[in-house]
Write an enzyme that holds these catalytic residues in place. Sequence first.
Site, PDB file in Angstrom:
ATOM      1  N   GLY A 218       0.825  -1.207   0.000  1.00 53.70           N
ATOM      2  CA  GLY A 218       0.000   0.000   0.000  1.00 53.70           C
ATOM      3  C   GLY A 218       0.855   1.252   0.000  1.00 53.70           C
ATOM      4  O   GLY A 218       0.625   2.192  -0.764  1.00 53.70           O
ATOM      5  N   ASP A 219       1.862   1.282   0.861  1.00 51.99           N
ATOM      6  CA  ASP A 219       2.786   2.421   0.909  1.00 51.99           C
ATOM      7  C   ASP A 219       3.672   2.476  -0.327  1.00 51.99           C
ATOM      8  O   ASP A 219       3.846   3.541  -0.949  1.00 51.99           O
ATOM      9  CB  ASP A 219       3.670   2.318   2.151  1.00 51.99           C
ATOM     10  CG  ASP A 219       2.975   2.773   3.416  1.00 51.99           C
ATOM     11  OD1 ASP A 219       2.356   3.843   3.391  1.00 51.99           O
ATOM     12  OD2 ASP A 219       3.060   2.062   4.431  1.00 51.99           O
ATOM     13  N   LEU A 220       4.267   1.339  -0.674  1.00 55.21           N
ATOM     14  CA  LEU A 220       5.249   1.330  -1.759  1.00 55.21           C
ATOM     15  C   LEU A 220       4.613   1.669  -3.104  1.00 55.21           C
ATOM     16  O   LEU A 220       5.194   2.409  -3.895  1.00 55.21           O
ATOM     17  CB  LEU A 220       5.937  -0.026  -1.828  1.00 55.21           C
ATOM     18  CG  LEU A 220       6.759  -0.416  -0.592  1.00 55.21           C
ATOM     19  CD1 LEU A 220       7.352  -1.810  -0.769  1.00 55.21           C
ATOM     20  CD2 LEU A 220       7.859   0.592  -0.316  1.00 55.21           C
TER      21      LEU A 220
END
Length: 407
Positions: free
Chosen positions: A168-170
């Site tokens: 999700g972050d990457l």
Amino acid sequence: MQLPPLDAIRVIDLTQFLSGPHCTQILADLGAEVIKIESPEGDLSRHIPPHFIGADSLYYMSVNRGKQSVCINLKSDEGRRIARDLISTADVVVDNFRPGVLTRLGLDHVELRAENPRLVWCSISGFGQDGPYRDKPAYDMIVQALSGGMSMTGEPGRASVRAGIPIGDLSAGMYAAIAISSALYRRGESGRGDYIDVSMLDCQVAMLSYQAAYYLFSGKVPGHQGSAHDSIPTYRGFRAAGGGELVVTANTDRMWQGLCRVLGREDLLADPRFATNLERFENRNVLLPELEAAFLSRRVEEWLPLLEAESIPTGVVNTLDQVMADPQVLHRELIVEMEGDDGASVRTIGNPLRFSDSAAPAAGYPPALGEDTRRILGGVLGLSDTDVDRLAAQGAVVAGAGGVAGR
């Protein structure tokens, strides 16, 4: 002389933790000058256990190479003025504050872009700058869950699990870097920057790819995928003797025939239930136990040469120690060692991008908190050591010991 693709691009980095720092690290890997503005407490990821080099965590070091740290108190009037002055010199600003926070701090992107129309500003947030979830806090696992991706991750009949890496972050960081690069390209034509609104949830939903298309067409909700593929029953992972695992992607009829030969199950080729990929798919619940039992008869290292001899794409399910010793990974020099001015060193994963006609910047050791405050405020804004000392005494900045000319 070869230069990096983003040479001469200045980025003001107003991010912390992972999605934003991953984006700005990509930009730094592409040659941009990234000035990371941190609060006196620093990026909160500096303090994440369990591993530390000096005062900083390996988590922080894994996504902040090649940057410079300027420590500014954005809660002070003078600190905000310094931040605005730095932004006025920038090509790009990246933030991952919750919507509205920077406006309350007097760093509104609309106002600052009006003063600098060439500025490209990218805001990364959990749910975007509008919509009913706008003000909700978001972390990687929350976005994985809400996006539906987590509902497909795990073994059938068991609880859903998050992906082993923070996708999700990457993915939000990668989408943001793509959008920023695109906006810079357009600015070269139009002379104007842009404002980019990147939502972690949007990015995760976009990555549902063919699974979303399947659902929108059929109305069927997919379940846990395990190591299988929803369309190709011979595109999946198998356990071998001794507990090892491998993946096999026998996704054509030629590969299917070779797989049967390797497994010593030529009898399956004569079974009309498995004559085509469609029939293999429709009868996968009968086929898979036969394949799984066959793979348990040999160890992974025995299967690999047999499968490769039949030109069937295959691979071991590597653990991280195996990845870090993999000859292809080593040949591509993906593991880099960074050395600090104090003699400290750390190994991490480096820049995966390769250009034939552009230089790649060296992997710069992640900056200590406020390490570059004096140098940046002097070199970019023309402040003297006396000016910086005055700002530090007022609590507007935290400055390192070095003078404005260098560290």
